[in-house]
Design an enzyme around this catalytic site. Structure first.
Site, PDB file in Angstrom:
ATOM      1  N   THR A 121     -11.481   9.615   0.274  1.00  0.00           N
ATOM      2  CA  THR A 121     -10.649   8.640  -0.444  1.00  0.00           C
ATOM      3  C   THR A 121     -11.203   8.540  -1.858  1.00  0.00           C
ATOM      4  O   THR A 121     -12.355   8.918  -2.102  1.00  0.00           O
ATOM      5  CB  THR A 121     -10.725   7.248   0.205  1.00  0.00           C
ATOM      6  OG1 THR A 121     -12.071   6.775   0.072  1.00  0.00           O
ATOM      7  CG2 THR A 121     -10.366   7.302   1.677  1.00  0.00           C
TER       8      THR A 121
ATOM      9  N   GLU B  94      -6.600   8.076   5.129  1.00  0.00           N
ATOM     10  CA  GLU B  94      -7.079   7.758   6.471  1.00  0.00           C
ATOM     11  C   GLU B  94      -6.038   8.031   7.549  1.00  0.00           C
ATOM     12  O   GLU B  94      -6.322   7.952   8.735  1.00  0.00           O
ATOM     13  CB  GLU B  94      -7.487   6.271   6.542  1.00  0.00           C
ATOM     14  CG  GLU B  94      -8.781   5.938   5.828  1.00  0.00           C
ATOM     15  CD  GLU B  94      -8.596   5.562   4.367  1.00  0.00           C
ATOM     16  OE1 GLU B  94      -7.563   5.961   3.772  1.00  0.00           O
ATOM     17  OE2 GLU B  94      -9.477   4.865   3.821  1.00  0.00           O
TER      18      GLU B  94
ATOM     19  N   TRP C 226       1.986 -16.427  -2.793  1.00  0.00           N
ATOM     20  CA  TRP C 226       1.619 -15.055  -3.136  1.00  0.00           C
ATOM     21  C   TRP C 226       2.723 -14.399  -3.954  1.00  0.00           C
ATOM     22  O   TRP C 226       3.906 -14.552  -3.660  1.00  0.00           O
ATOM     23  CB  TRP C 226       1.403 -14.223  -1.868  1.00  0.00           C
ATOM     24  CG  TRP C 226       0.096 -14.503  -1.202  1.00  0.00           C
ATOM     25  CD1 TRP C 226      -0.670 -15.624  -1.366  1.00  0.00           C
ATOM     26  CD2 TRP C 226      -0.595 -13.668  -0.281  1.00  0.00           C
ATOM     27  NE1 TRP C 226      -1.799 -15.525  -0.586  1.00  0.00           N
ATOM     28  CE2 TRP C 226      -1.774 -14.344   0.087  1.00  0.00           C
ATOM     29  CE3 TRP C 226      -0.332 -12.417   0.267  1.00  0.00           C
ATOM     30  CZ2 TRP C 226      -2.692 -13.794   0.982  1.00  0.00           C
ATOM     31  CZ3 TRP C 226      -1.238 -11.883   1.160  1.00  0.00           C
ATOM     32  CH2 TRP C 226      -2.413 -12.559   1.506  1.00  0.00           C
TER      33      TRP C 226
ATOM     34  N   LYS D 107      -2.468 -14.617  -6.258  1.00  0.00           N
ATOM     35  CA  LYS D 107      -2.423 -15.893  -5.533  1.00  0.00           C
ATOM     36  C   LYS D 107      -2.230 -17.010  -6.536  1.00  0.00           C
ATOM     37  O   LYS D 107      -3.147 -17.404  -7.232  1.00  0.00           O
ATOM     38  CB  LYS D 107      -3.695 -16.075  -4.716  1.00  0.00           C
ATOM     39  CG  LYS D 107      -3.778 -15.025  -3.626  1.00  0.00           C
ATOM     40  CD  LYS D 107      -5.139 -14.970  -2.960  1.00  0.00           C
ATOM     41  CE  LYS D 107      -5.284 -13.654  -2.238  1.00  0.00           C
ATOM     42  NZ  LYS D 107      -5.785 -12.552  -3.085  1.00  0.00           N
TER      43      LYS D 107
HETATM   44  P1  ADP Z   1      -6.726   6.795  -2.361  1.00  0.00           P
HETATM   45  O1  ADP Z   1      -6.014   6.917  -3.668  1.00  0.00           O
HETATM   46  O2  ADP Z   1      -7.611   5.598  -2.257  1.00  0.00           O
HETATM   47  O3  ADP Z   1      -7.273   8.050  -1.763  1.00  0.00           O
HETATM   48  P2  ADP Z   1      -4.415   7.072  -0.797  1.00  0.00           P
HETATM   49  O4  ADP Z   1      -3.866   8.128  -1.659  1.00  0.00           O
HETATM   50  O5  ADP Z   1      -4.806   7.343   0.574  1.00  0.00           O
HETATM   51  O6  ADP Z   1      -5.602   6.391  -1.443  1.00  0.00           O
HETATM   52  O7  ADP Z   1      -3.447   5.850  -0.929  1.00  0.00           O
HETATM   53  C1  ADP Z   1      -3.216   4.916   0.046  1.00  0.00           C
HETATM   54  C2  ADP Z   1      -2.573   3.670  -0.498  1.00  0.00           C
HETATM   55  O8  ADP Z   1      -1.533   3.973  -1.413  1.00  0.00           O
HETATM   56  C3  ADP Z   1      -1.900   2.857   0.561  1.00  0.00           C
HETATM   57  O9  ADP Z   1      -2.801   2.082   1.284  1.00  0.00           O
HETATM   58  C4  ADP Z   1      -0.931   2.023  -0.252  1.00  0.00           C
HETATM   59  O10 ADP Z   1      -1.551   0.904  -0.834  1.00  0.00           O
HETATM   60  C5  ADP Z   1      -0.538   2.952  -1.357  1.00  0.00           C
HETATM   61  N1  ADP Z   1       0.758   3.546  -1.038  1.00  0.00           N
HETATM   62  C6  ADP Z   1       1.006   4.731  -0.467  1.00  0.00           C
HETATM   63  N2  ADP Z   1       2.334   4.943  -0.346  1.00  0.00           N
HETATM   64  C7  ADP Z   1       2.942   3.854  -0.848  1.00  0.00           C
HETATM   65  C8  ADP Z   1       4.308   3.446  -1.006  1.00  0.00           C
HETATM   66  N3  ADP Z   1       5.324   4.210  -0.637  1.00  0.00           N
HETATM   67  N4  ADP Z   1       4.538   2.247  -1.547  1.00  0.00           N
HETATM   68  C9  ADP Z   1       3.523   1.446  -1.941  1.00  0.00           C
HETATM   69  N5  ADP Z   1       2.236   1.767  -1.830  1.00  0.00           N
HETATM   70  C10 ADP Z   1       1.935   2.955  -1.288  1.00  0.00           C
END
Ligand code: ADP
Length: 539
Positions: free
Chosen positions: A185, A330, A443, A438
């Site tokens: 991640t 994940e 929210w 908040k």
């Molecule tokens: P990282 O950038 O930390 O590696 P990921 O690419 O795994 O993370 O991104 C996961 C997060 O991206 C999700 O938990 C969510 O918050 C956001 N996300 C993914 N798809 C969407 C979506 N279609 N709409 C809004 N948020 C999204």
């Protein structure tokens, strides 16, 4: 209990074997890092993946060893996907957009033994090479003619590495629960965390992803995966394509609107996948030359929320259905997909767009629930929001070489997202837990506000953060980037927003900025902005 059914392992190599036997003629097209267009078939890809496995064996790579890649979406990267995992080693895709220190940390943490690098990322590797503790060889993904002089020990040219290897390789029958691929991640706070996918989870995820109720991939699909192979396995597309015989059109490093448009039209792409920023670039480019997409049927958007204006633009200007999807590293990554249904397609356009703005329903295999802070499950009524938890056969059970169990709750994984679920289990993200604003006990969703703001014709990108406020705890602050040759004032923006959101959601201030910071996966990086503007609304 004894089972009466066969227990055949689900393996990445079986995807390749299937591709060879069933659709070896299906095409794989790449805009190469070298600049030209390369074409071949799954049949040829499989022969070269075998060469990769033979070469790695010669280099001493053993089952379970990690092999790193820093590479674009190309046919060579595809050969590594199947060659490395197929032989039982672990394909460790590293995101080159991370800070050099993070790339170093990740490669050392994974103890990568060999590193495959595209020409683009050689300067990065040269800069960090002294700190890479476990890398024994660096393979530059090009041929002899374009191989540059590299000032590093143990550098090999990809084409020379595999040139004399046999095209025959006996793919071992591994345990399906053996590790196949590793992805970290981006870790906006703290160190990145590794997610180790197994052969089983990878194949099951591909099965789920290609299904009609999910991404709907078949032998007549032409896929443009803009979503990088260096981040969550390009949403599983390489595996799903091997499973189905879809044609692949890899964009290589050229992700600008003009290059994507060219590739889409030349290769007759029907399904394109990527994050919203990429599609904004393409849509703006198409507007600027007054062009329409002629072959794309569906555009899958995930990684960040797809704004309503994008859903509308793809439908009305390009006749393409925007499939909103949600997931994370994940989760391999697919969790939910908002695929077309008879009921959805029967709705009047604007009503349908509003429904498409939701992130969709779970792909079979993924279960979702929302809970409050006390752990109580919340109703599926489309209004109540809570912490979104998931479980399923392609969802992380624990992080790689990391004892942090804080995201794991009674067999579920806490996504860190706040969401609603409706009666039909359609999920809508309200916000990242850390980004939700908040205000006086209520929210406010930063995502919703951003999506409305980018609907304004003058706005290229919008970012909403919660900043401390003496009376309300936190209030929204809107930061906007204007499109070239466009203008907008704070008053005009507030006026526009007030037509779309509740009054108490209206930002306390609107600032027009030149740039906004992004993470390595293209998401708005709000941590620093919150610090920078911490005193903006304070007396
Ligand atoms: P990282 O950038 O930390 O590696 P990921 O690419 O795994 O993370 O991104 C996961 C997060 O991206 C999700 O938990 C969510 O918050 C956001 N996300 C993914 N798809 C969407 C979506 N279609 N709409 C809004 N948020 C999204």
């Amino acid at each position: 209990m004894t089972s009466h059914m066969m227990d055949r392992p689900l393996l990445v190599s079986s995807l390749l074997a299937h591709a060879v036997q069933n659709h070896s003629q299906a095409e794989i097209v790449t805009r190469r890092v070298e600049g030209d267009i390369h074409r071949y078939t799954w049949g040829e890809a499989a022969l070269r993946a075998a060469k990769v496995a033979n070469a790695l064996t010669r280099l001493g790579v053993k089952p379970g060893d990690r092999v790193g890649t820093l590479a674009w979406n190309t046919y060579r990267h595809l050969e590594l996907y199947f060659g490395i995992s197929g032989m039982g080693a672990v394909l460790h895709t590293i995101n080159p957009r991370l800070f050099p220190e993070q790339v170093t940390w990740i490669a050392n943490h994974a103890e990568d033994r060999v590193l495959f690098v595209d020409l683009t990322f050689l300067p990065l590797v040269e800069a960090i090479a002294d700190h890479l503790k476990t890398i024994e060889a660096i393979v530059v993904m090009t041929d002899g003619d374009t191989m540059p002089k590299v000032n590093l020990p143990n550098v090999i040219c990809y084409e020379e590495l595999i040139a004399r290897e046999s095209t025959q390789y006996h793919w071992p029958e591994l345990d399906e629960r053996a590790p196949a691929a590793l992805c970290y991640t981006s870790g906006t706070t703290g160190n990145p965390k590794g997610v180790m996918y197994t052969h089983r989870s990878t194949v099951l995820h591909a099965w789920g992803a290609q299904a009609p109720a999910a991404l709907d991939i078949g032998g007549d699909t032409v896929i443009l995966p803009v979503v990088p192979m260096f981040h969550v396995n390009s949403w599983g597309i390489p595996y799903a394509a091997a499973m189905t015989g879809a044609k692949l059109a890899f964009p290589g490093p050229a992700l600008d609107g003009k290059s994507l448009h060219e590739l889409i039209e030349r290769e007759q792409v029907t399904l394109a996948l990527g994050v919203p920023t990429v599609w904004l670039g393409l849509l703006n480019y198409l507007d600027s030359i007054n062009a329409r997409l002629t072959t794309v049927k569906r555009v899958v958007v995930g990684g960040s929320a797809a704004p309503l204006s994008m859903i509308r633009a793809f439908d009305q200007k390009h006749g393409a259905f925007l499939v909103h999807a949600w997931g994370m590293t994940e989760m391999s990554p697919l969790g939910t997909v908002n695929a077309p249904t008879t009921e959805l397609m029967a709705l009047p356009a604007e009503e349908r767009y509003a429904r498409q703005a939701k992130q969709g329903r779970p792909v079979f295999g993924v279960e979702l629930k929302i809970i409050d802070d006390a752990g109580k499950e919340l109703p599926r009524d489309g209004k109540t929001f809570g912490r979104l938890l998931v479980r399923g056969p392609w969802i992380v059970g624990n992080y790689y070489r990391n004892d942090d169990r804080s995201s794991f709750v009674d067999g579920w994984f806490d996504t860190g997202d706040v969401a609603t679920l409706d009666e039909l289990n359609t999920m809508q993200i309200v916000d990242r837990k850390k980004d939700v604003i908040k205000s006086g006990g209520e929210w406010i969703s930063s995502i919703d506000l951003e999506n409305v703001a980018v609907g304004h014709p003058a706005i290229k990108e919008a970012c909403v953060i919660g900043v401390p406020h003496p009376k309300w705890d936190e209030r929204p602050l809107l930061l906007c980037i204007l499109k070239d040759n466009h203008a907008c004032t704070k008053e005009e923006m507030l006026d526009y927003l007030s037509g779309h959101v509740a009054k108490f959601w209206l930002p306390d201030d609107v600032l027009f900025v030149k740039d906004l910071p992004h993470t390595a996966t293209g998401k708005l990086l709000k941590v620093d902005l919150r610090k920078q503007y911490a005193n903006h609304l304070m007396p």
